[in-house]
Scaffold this motif. Structure first.
Motif, PDB file in Angstrom:
ATOM      1  N   LEU A  47      10.650 -26.801 -38.732  1.00 40.34           N
ATOM      2  CA  LEU A  47      10.875 -28.229 -38.517  1.00 40.34           C
ATOM      3  C   LEU A  47      11.545 -28.467 -37.171  1.00 40.34           C
ATOM      4  O   LEU A  47      11.162 -29.379 -36.429  1.00 40.34           O
ATOM      5  CB  LEU A  47      11.744 -28.803 -39.638  1.00 40.34           C
ATOM      6  N   ARG A  48      12.515 -27.637 -36.848  1.00 40.36           N
ATOM      7  CA  ARG A  48      13.204 -27.772 -35.558  1.00 40.36           C
ATOM      8  C   ARG A  48      12.210 -27.619 -34.402  1.00 40.36           C
ATOM      9  O   ARG A  48      12.255 -28.372 -33.427  1.00 40.36           O
ATOM     10  CB  ARG A  48      14.314 -26.723 -35.453  1.00 40.36           C
ATOM     11  N   ALA A  49      11.310 -26.665 -34.522  1.00 42.06           N
ATOM     12  CA  ALA A  49      10.300 -26.458 -33.482  1.00 42.06           C
ATOM     13  C   ALA A  49       9.357 -27.653 -33.398  1.00 42.06           C
ATOM     14  O   ALA A  49       8.946 -28.070 -32.307  1.00 42.06           O
ATOM     15  CB  ALA A  49       9.516 -25.180 -33.766  1.00 42.06           C
ATOM     16  N   ASP A  50       9.022 -28.217 -34.543  1.00 35.32           N
ATOM     17  CA  ASP A  50       8.135 -29.374 -34.587  1.00 35.32           C
ATOM     18  C   ASP A  50       8.782 -30.569 -33.892  1.00 35.32           C
ATOM     19  O   ASP A  50       8.129 -31.312 -33.140  1.00 35.32           O
ATOM     20  CB  ASP A  50       7.821 -29.709 -36.044  1.00 35.32           C
ATOM     21  N   LEU A  51      10.070 -30.760 -34.122  1.00 42.92           N
ATOM     22  CA  LEU A  51      10.790 -31.860 -33.473  1.00 42.92           C
ATOM     23  C   LEU A  51      10.882 -31.636 -31.967  1.00 42.92           C
ATOM     24  O   LEU A  51      10.824 -32.588 -31.186  1.00 42.92           O
ATOM     25  CB  LEU A  51      12.192 -31.997 -34.074  1.00 42.92           C
ATOM     26  N   GLY A  52      11.018 -30.370 -31.570  1.00 36.47           N
ATOM     27  CA  GLY A  52      11.043 -30.061 -30.147  1.00 36.47           C
ATOM     28  C   GLY A  52       9.724 -30.393 -29.479  1.00 36.47           C
ATOM     29  O   GLY A  52       9.688 -30.884 -28.341  1.00 36.47           O
ATOM     30  N   GLU A  53       8.627 -30.160 -30.184  1.00 32.21           N
ATOM     31  CA  GLU A  53       7.299 -30.497 -29.661  1.00 32.21           C
ATOM     32  C   GLU A  53       7.158 -32.010 -29.506  1.00 32.21           C
ATOM     33  O   GLU A  53       6.581 -32.501 -28.534  1.00 32.21           O
ATOM     34  CB  GLU A  53       6.225 -29.954 -30.601  1.00 32.21           C
ATOM     35  N   TYR A  54       7.706 -32.769 -30.463  1.00 31.68           N
ATOM     36  CA  TYR A  54       7.695 -34.232 -30.339  1.00 31.68           C
ATOM     37  C   TYR A  54       8.429 -34.671 -29.074  1.00 31.68           C
ATOM     38  O   TYR A  54       7.942 -35.495 -28.300  1.00 31.68           O
ATOM     39  CB  TYR A  54       8.333 -34.894 -31.567  1.00 31.68           C
ATOM     40  N   ARG A  55       9.621 -34.114 -28.857  1.00 29.76           N
ATOM     41  CA  ARG A  55      10.401 -34.510 -27.681  1.00 29.76           C
ATOM     42  C   ARG A  55       9.652 -34.182 -26.393  1.00 29.76           C
ATOM     43  O   ARG A  55       9.743 -34.918 -25.411  1.00 29.76           O
ATOM     44  CB  ARG A  55      11.758 -33.803 -27.690  1.00 29.76           C
ATOM     45  N   ARG A  56       8.908 -33.091 -26.397  1.00 32.03           N
ATOM     46  CA  ARG A  56       8.185 -32.690 -25.196  1.00 32.03           C
ATOM     47  C   ARG A  56       7.069 -33.667 -24.843  1.00 32.03           C
ATOM     48  O   ARG A  56       6.893 -34.028 -23.676  1.00 32.03           O
ATOM     49  CB  ARG A  56       7.594 -31.288 -25.391  1.00 32.03           C
ATOM     50  N   ARG A  57       6.331 -34.110 -25.855  1.00 31.20           N
ATOM     51  CA  ARG A  57       5.170 -34.950 -25.548  1.00 31.20           C
ATOM     52  C   ARG A  57       5.409 -36.443 -25.737  1.00 31.20           C
ATOM     53  O   ARG A  57       4.608 -37.261 -25.284  1.00 31.20           O
ATOM     54  CB  ARG A  57       3.976 -34.497 -26.388  1.00 31.20           C
ATOM     55  N   GLY A  58       6.498 -36.821 -26.423  1.00 31.69           N
ATOM     56  CA  GLY A  58       6.828 -38.241 -26.566  1.00 31.69           C
ATOM     57  C   GLY A  58       6.220 -38.925 -27.765  1.00 31.69           C
ATOM     58  O   GLY A  58       6.406 -40.128 -27.953  1.00 31.69           O
ATOM     59  N   PHE A  59       5.507 -38.197 -28.600  1.00 34.03           N
ATOM     60  CA  PHE A  59       4.989 -38.775 -29.833  1.00 34.03           C
ATOM     61  C   PHE A  59       4.851 -37.677 -30.878  1.00 34.03           C
ATOM     62  O   PHE A  59       4.653 -36.502 -30.554  1.00 34.03           O
ATOM     63  CB  PHE A  59       3.638 -39.474 -29.618  1.00 34.03           C
ATOM     64  N   ALA A  60       4.968 -38.071 -32.130  1.00 37.79           N
ATOM     65  CA  ALA A  60       4.873 -37.115 -33.234  1.00 37.79           C
ATOM     66  C   ALA A  60       3.520 -37.252 -33.909  1.00 37.79           C
ATOM     67  O   ALA A  60       3.040 -38.360 -34.141  1.00 37.79           O
ATOM     68  CB  ALA A  60       5.986 -37.386 -34.249  1.00 37.79           C
ATOM     69  N   LEU A  61       2.910 -36.128 -34.222  1.00 31.66           N
ATOM     70  CA  LEU A  61       1.659 -36.098 -34.966  1.00 31.66           C
ATOM     71  C   LEU A  61       1.930 -35.474 -36.332  1.00 31.66           C
ATOM     72  O   LEU A  61       2.512 -34.386 -36.416  1.00 31.66           O
ATOM     73  CB  LEU A  61       0.599 -35.268 -34.235  1.00 31.66           C
ATOM     74  N   VAL A  62       1.531 -36.163 -37.379  1.00 33.07           N
ATOM     75  CA  VAL A  62       1.756 -35.665 -38.739  1.00 33.07           C
ATOM     76  C   VAL A  62       0.426 -35.609 -39.468  1.00 33.07           C
ATOM     77  O   VAL A  62      -0.286 -36.612 -39.553  1.00 33.07           O
ATOM     78  CB  VAL A  62       2.750 -36.564 -39.499  1.00 33.07           C
TER      79      VAL A  62
END
Length: 256
Positions: free
Chosen positions: A178-193
């Motif tokens: 989950l922490r890695a997933d949140l880091g990916e969101y911060r990198r690209r500016g949007f979350a994909l679920v």
């Protein structure tokens, strides 16, 4: 002893317990339901329900069940935390909805959950597990992940410590993943679920910032799984989030 049966509890506290017994998916309750959920004596529940009915805070349906009254909704629309947010967000949400013909929703953080404060839908769109006023988990929903990513380390630890529930086979249940997933969101500016809260739903979500550059809400588009390329609509969602943020006074040039 149930918490609500403890002696010395105020009338206000008991009335609050009755009102908060109603949840998304449980919006129509009987007296027996309310008695069971609050832990209060049946006679007490009946008396308080009658008071709430007289004030328009509850309403009785044709089948004898109880639902939240429109006066509660009227009060909710005046909440200072969401009133300016909804006012600014609605035009952008309308544009997204008109262009995509999909669910567009706005959510804020409350405790360790995301609360949906506005939604636009169409009759042909996918059915969702939560309605306006309903709650979504932070670790498995688009708006939830955005709010969690901006909530600080303490919030992440609190959510993780309570256990990451597997709503579907693709739900993330490992704190480090989950922490890695949140880091990916911060990198690209949007979350994909992808089908993490519901087996047939996917979403793309982004943050909304306030005047002091804190994350005040999350905006998402929810689609039926496999029907839309989320990466193709992500720019529109991000642009809408930035527009709402500017409307709330955020200086987006300070963020990448």
């Amino acid at each position: 002893m149930p918490r609500n049966a403890e002696p010395g509890r105020s009338v206000t506290s008991r009335l609050g317990a009755l009102l908060f017994a109603f949840r998304s998916g449980s919006s129509s309750l009987t007296l027996a339901d309310l008695t069971r959920r609050t832990g209060m004596p049946h006679a007490t529940v009946r008396r308080l329900v009658l008071e709430l009915l007289s004030e328009g805070l509850l309403e009785r349906t044709a089948d004898g069940k109880y639902v939240i009254g429109t006066r509660v909704w009227e009060l909710g629309t005046l909440a200072p935390r969401t009133l300016p947010l909804r006012t600014v967000a609605l035009p952008f949400m309308e544009d997204l909805h008109a262009a995509l013909q999909q669910h567009v929703q706005l959510a804020v953080l409350e405790g360790i959950e995301a609360v949906v404060v506005e939604r636009m839908s169409t009759s042909k769109a996918l059915g969702l597990v939560s309605q306006v006023g309903g709650r979504l988990p932070l670790h498995s929903s688009g708006v939830g992940k955005v709010l969690l990513a901006h909530g600080g380390e303490s919030l992440l630890q609190e959510v993780s410590s309570k256990g990451l529930k597997a709503y579907t086979p693709t739900s993330i249940t490992d704190p480090e993943q989950l922490r890695a997933d949140l880091g990916e969101y911060r990198r690209r500016g949007f979350a994909l679920v992808n089908q993490e809260t519901s087996r047939d739903a996917q979403s793309v979500a982004t943050a909304i910032f306030g005047a002091s550059m804190e994350c005040v809400a999350a905006l998402s588009v929810v689609v039926a799984a496999g029907t839309v390329n989320l990466n193709s609509i992500a720019p529109a969602v991000v642009a809408a989030g930035r527009g709402i943020s500017r409307g709330l006074g955020a200086g987006m040039s300070q963020r990448t």
